[in-house]
Design a protein around this motif. Structure first.
Motif, PDB file in Angstrom:
ATOM      1  N   ALA A   1       0.834  -1.205   0.000  1.00 50.26           N
ATOM      2  CA  ALA A   1       0.000   0.000   0.000  1.00 50.26           C
ATOM      3  C   ALA A   1       0.869   1.255   0.000  1.00 50.26           C
ATOM      4  O   ALA A   1       0.581   2.217  -0.730  1.00 50.26           O
ATOM      5  CB  ALA A   1      -0.930  -0.012   1.207  1.00 50.26           C
TER       6      ALA A   1
ATOM      7  N   ILE B   1       2.511   1.687  -3.504  1.00 49.02           N
ATOM      8  CA  ILE B   1       1.556   2.135  -4.520  1.00 49.02           C
ATOM      9  C   ILE B   1       1.203   3.601  -4.316  1.00 49.02           C
ATOM     10  O   ILE B   1       1.144   4.389  -5.270  1.00 49.02           O
ATOM     11  CB  ILE B   1       0.289   1.258  -4.501  1.00 49.02           C
ATOM     12  CG1 ILE B   1       0.611  -0.134  -5.055  1.00 49.02           C
ATOM     13  CG2 ILE B   1      -0.836   1.893  -5.305  1.00 49.02           C
ATOM     14  CD1 ILE B   1      -0.548  -1.108  -4.997  1.00 49.02           C
TER      15      ILE B   1
ATOM     16  N   HIS C   1      -5.018   0.430  -9.114  1.00 47.68           N
ATOM     17  CA  HIS C   1      -5.457   1.049  -7.864  1.00 47.68           C
ATOM     18  C   HIS C   1      -6.148   2.382  -8.136  1.00 47.68           C
ATOM     19  O   HIS C   1      -7.218   2.679  -7.578  1.00 47.68           O
ATOM     20  CB  HIS C   1      -4.258   1.258  -6.946  1.00 47.68           C
ATOM     21  CG  HIS C   1      -4.577   2.023  -5.693  1.00 47.68           C
ATOM     22  ND1 HIS C   1      -5.191   1.453  -4.609  1.00 47.68           N
ATOM     23  CD2 HIS C   1      -4.370   3.333  -5.360  1.00 47.68           C
ATOM     24  CE1 HIS C   1      -5.353   2.353  -3.660  1.00 47.68           C
ATOM     25  NE2 HIS C   1      -4.868   3.498  -4.087  1.00 47.68           N
TER      26      HIS C   1
END
Length: 234
Positions: free
Chosen positions: A14, A17, A65
């Protein structure tokens, strides 16, 4: 112990990204280097390779994403009673997404990879296919679903990339409206396709509702689908 490792990997993923997406939005694709991302995310470079395989894998994850987050924010994607109007809404959302996220959109569509379509582009194609299928179910599709989706994708994507490449003070957004309506005129009938003489319209509509029938075996449905696809392309 295994759960801790999995949670740590998710946390690192996470952070990476998020850092890569910020660099992409601020400075473009060239800024998303392994060194820059690892520094921004506070991880070692090998962690990026372990989680994403390579830089392209990271870029694909960033695009997926970003597109998923965009879709989650858009309540306008809830189907209405008019599938053609929903296609218009989807087109406008696609153009808006491209102009609001130019680097991300270029990442999804700017460098075609026929052998490995980015996950974000696949997700967008599924949304488009759902719009087209609902129009076919309503008997409004002039051509087969695959051809219709390919045309909307090609013209919509090309329009978005062309607008992105145009300086903001020179953009004419009516170009998008004209392109949208030209595509709709090419693939959609004013009345249900069954009212149009000829077998192609009937084949398109029957093909769309074929999965709803239980009177045929799986093999029979597959064979009928093949025949209908052939008729629809005549």
């Amino acid at each position: 112990m295994e759960t801790d490792r999995s949670a740590s990997a998710d946390s690192h993923r996470a952070r990476i990204i998020t850092a890569a997406a910020r660099l992409l939005a601020e400075s473009g694709r060239e800024a998303v280097s392994t060194r820059a991302v690892s520094a921004a995310a506070g991880v070692q470079a090998p962690t990026i390779y372990r989680l994403f395989g390579d830089k392209q894998g990271l870029l694909d994850a960033v695009a997926a994403h970003g597109f998923a987050a965009y879709l989650n924010e858009k309540t306008d994607l809830t189907p209405s009673g008019d599938p053609v109007e929903d296609l218009r809404t989807g087109w406008d959302l696609n153009i808006g997404f491209g102009l609001a996220n130019p680097a991300l959109y270029a990442l999804m569509y700017g460098e075609p990879r026929p052998d490995a379509t980015p996950p974000a582009a696949l997700a967008a194609a599924e949304v488009l296919a759902a719009h087209i299928h609902r129009i076919a179910e309503a008997g409004r599709l002039r051509v087969d679903e695959e051809r219709a989706a390919q045309l909307v994708h090609a013209v919509g994507g090309g329009t978005a990339l062309a607008l992105i490449a145009t300086p903001e003070d020179r953009r004419d957004l009516t170009v998008s409206d004209l392109a949208r309506e030209a595509v709709i005129a090419a693939i959609i009938t004013d009345a249900p396709a069954l009212a149009v003489p000829g077998p192609a319209g009937a084949a398109v509509t029957l093909r769309a509702v074929l999965p709803q029938t239980s009177a045929l075996s799986a093999n029979e449905r597959s064979l009928l689908k093949e025949w209908l696809d052939r008729i629809a392309r005549c």
